[in-house]
Write an enzyme that holds these catalytic residues in place. Structure first.
Site, PDB file in Angstrom:
ATOM      1  N   ARG A   1       2.076   8.990  -5.993  1.00 15.48           N
ATOM      2  CA  ARG A   1       1.350   9.432  -6.952  1.00 15.48           C
ATOM      3  C   ARG A   1       1.543  10.075  -8.136  1.00 15.48           C
ATOM      4  NH1 ARG A   1      -1.851  10.223  -2.473  1.00 15.48           N
ATOM      5  NH2 ARG A   1      -1.366  10.688  -0.837  1.00 15.48           N
TER       6      ARG A   1
ATOM      7  N   ASP B   1       0.944   2.392   3.300  1.00 13.54           N
ATOM      8  CA  ASP B   1      -0.206   3.712   3.758  1.00 13.54           C
ATOM      9  C   ASP B   1       0.619   4.888   2.925  1.00 13.54           C
ATOM     10  OD1 ASP B   1      -2.269   5.033   2.001  1.00 13.54           O
ATOM     11  OD2 ASP B   1      -3.338   5.138   4.273  1.00 13.54           O
TER      12      ASP B   1
ATOM     13  N   HIS C   1       0.498  -1.600   0.001  1.00 10.85           N
ATOM     14  CA  HIS C   1      -0.117   0.205  -0.503  1.00 10.85           C
ATOM     15  C   HIS C   1       1.553   1.064  -0.330  1.00 10.85           C
ATOM     16  CE1 HIS C   1      -4.442   1.708   1.766  1.00 10.85           C
ATOM     17  NE2 HIS C   1      -3.060   2.587   1.500  1.00 10.85           N
TER      18      HIS C   1
HETATM   19  O1  DOR Z   1      -4.526   8.944   4.879  1.00  4.95           O
HETATM   20  C1  DOR Z   1      -4.399   8.418   3.884  1.00  4.95           C
HETATM   21  N1  DOR Z   1      -4.229   9.110   1.859  1.00  4.95           N
HETATM   22  N2  DOR Z   1      -5.712   7.442   3.561  1.00  4.95           N
HETATM   23  C2  DOR Z   1      -6.347   7.282   1.983  1.00  4.95           C
HETATM   24  O2  DOR Z   1      -7.192   6.380   2.022  1.00  4.95           O
HETATM   25  C3  DOR Z   1      -5.259   7.852   1.004  1.00  4.95           C
HETATM   26  C4  DOR Z   1      -4.019   8.408   1.150  1.00  4.95           C
HETATM   27  C5  DOR Z   1      -3.816   9.553   0.566  1.00  4.95           C
HETATM   28  O3  DOR Z   1      -4.341   9.539  -1.132  1.00  4.95           O
HETATM   29  O4  DOR Z   1      -2.972  10.911   0.453  1.00  4.95           O
HETATM   30 ZN    ZN Z   2      -7.066   4.546   1.948  1.00  5.95          ZN
END
Ligand code: DOR
Ligand code: ZN
Length: 440
Positions: A59, A316, A55
């Site tokens: 960008r 993430d 994950h």
């Molecule tokens: O904190 C987050 N940022 N959660 C997400 O689900 C998307 C992500 C983002 O793309 O910045």
């Molecule tokens: Zn997410």
């Protein structure tokens, strides 16, 4: 180039030498020598299979001011990763063969980690029409994981169709579990802290309701479901139940889940009290989706990661520009950097309980299995692709947000001293990191 790694402890095992040649591990044993090989002194270091992140937000295309495939790949390599799965919420969305192939190609050009694109479930992440899952699967990027991450696939009918569709090629739907009707205007975890700070709450039930629904749907359809960034104790209970139910019918591995380093370590108390580097309250560096939860939640998540109810750690990694992050809490984008700090946070929170073997499972071997990336997640053994990380378990380092390789600086750990440092990373037998520094 050949490398002779001298005296690394292989995961939790004994020290040994590792000879890397032609992209593979050629030999593992005591007292190896090899003419012409670059010698890497690994006395006191731990050799892990290269980490794999399920994950990552890279960008690119669209927000190259926040991160590019190259800068994110470099951050990953410095964090000990040899592969990352790139989330689809780019601009344009990675919902066609063309875009996933572009991301895949950019990953190969950067050459620092294997970049495996994740495809969107729905066109434009709108949750209305299925994207071309089959075309992405058969593209050069060979997409296996699909996700609308950042958004929940909230329509149960669309979710069912997606699960049915990917079954044909053993694909996985990775769900960002957030019932949108329950999180309208949400800013942080709904609880005592949100009440005290006067911010609209994001209730745990918004996550738990979707996980329960999708576990039932995936069971009904017989497809693979992965739950992204599990953040609550209640979600853990539902996953425990869902897995036990499948196991009773002889099925394992069909429902998997991940926890992020920040949900293992940080809590919603940070929103009000900050940290040493971010003192005071309402610092958006702590704004993330799903939000930081309570101490009871972090404890339950650690237990679940230790006992296998949660399968893996995924970062993430969510880079954001200064404009998108250093503003009023309500306007700031959710998300935190993660790639260069993940291993240290896992060591800090979990090493005592799971050992290096447990770290290798949760950050490399099992993620590789979920992603179907068979060149990764393999311990150094003769014939295995040389995707490895060397870690100094005794090191301590202080996070400097300006010194990270990411194009953005939104780390919640700035100024924190963390244990364990990545000394070297090898991708397909070539060093991407040596002496803790990126080679390129
Ligand atoms: O904190 C987050 N940022 N959660 C997400 O689900 C998307 C992500 C983002 O793309 O910045
Ligand atoms: Zn997410």
């Amino acid at each position: 180039m050949s490398y002779l790694i001298k005296g690394a402890r292989i995961v939790d095992g004994e020290p040994a030498d590792i000879l890397i040649r032609d992209g593979k591990v050629a030999e593992v044993g005591a007292g190896l020598s090899a003419a012409g090989a670059a010698v890497v002194d690994a006395d006191g270091l731990v050799a892990l299979p290269g980490l794999l992140d399920l994950h990552t937000h890279l960008r690119e295309p669209g927000r190259e001011d926040a991160e590019t495939v190259e800068t994110g790949s470099r951050a990953a390599a410095l964090g000990g990763y040899t592969a990352v799965c790139a989330m689809a919420n780019t601009d344009p969305t990675a919902d066609t063969a063309g875009v996933v192939e572009q991301v895949h190609r950019l990953g190969q050009q950067a050459g620092l980690v294997e970049v495996q694109p994740i495809g969107a479930v729905s066109i434009g992440l709108k949750g209305e029409q299925l994207a071309e899952l089959g075309a992405m699967a058969t593209s050069a990027a060979k997409v296996r994981i699909f996700s609308d991450d950042g958004h929940c696939v909230s329509d149960p009918r669309l979710m069912r169709r997606a699960l049915e569709y990917v079954k044909a090629f053993d694909g996985v739907i990775a769900q960002h579990a957030e019932e949108p009707r329950l999180t309208i205007g949400a800013q942080m975890h709904e609880g005592r802290e949100s009440a005290r700070l006067g911010l609209t709450g994001w209730p745990a039930v918004a996550e738990e309701a979707i996980i329960a629904r999708d576990a039932l749907l995936a069971g009904h359809v017989g497809s693979r479901l992965h739950i992204c960034h599990v953040s609550t104790a209640g979600s853990v209970e539902i996953l425990r139940w869902a897995k036990a139910r499948l196991r009773a019918s002889g099925v394992t591995g069909r429902i998997t889940s991940e926890v992020t380093p920040h949900h293992l370590l940080l809590t919603d108390a940070q929103v009000g009290c900050g940290s040493d580097a971010h003192p005071g309250s309402y610092d958006p560096v702590f704004k993330v989706n799903p939000p930081l939860r309570t101490g009871e939640d972090t404890a339950a998540l650690r237990d679940a990661l230790a006992d296998g109810v949660i399968d893996v750690v995924a970062t993430d990694h969510a880079p954001h520009t200064v404009e998108d992050k250093e503003c009023e809490w309500g306007y700031a984008r959710p998300g935190m950097l993660g790639l260069q700090t993940a291993l240290s946070i896992v060591v800090e929170t979990m090493l005592e309980r799971i050992g290096w073997d447990g770290v290798a499972d949760r950050m490399s071997r099992v993620p590789a299995r979920i992603a179907g990336l068979s060149d990764h997640g393999r311990d150094p053994a003769p014939g295995a692709p040389a995707n490895l990380a060397l870690v100094d378990p005794a090191a301590r380092w202080t996070v400097d947000s300006t010194a990270l390789a990411s194009r953005s600086q939104n780390t919640p750990y700035a100024g924190m001293e963390l244990p364990a440092a990545v000394v070297a990373t090898f991708l397909a037998g070539e060093a991407t990191v040596l002496d803790g520094k990126a080679v390129r």
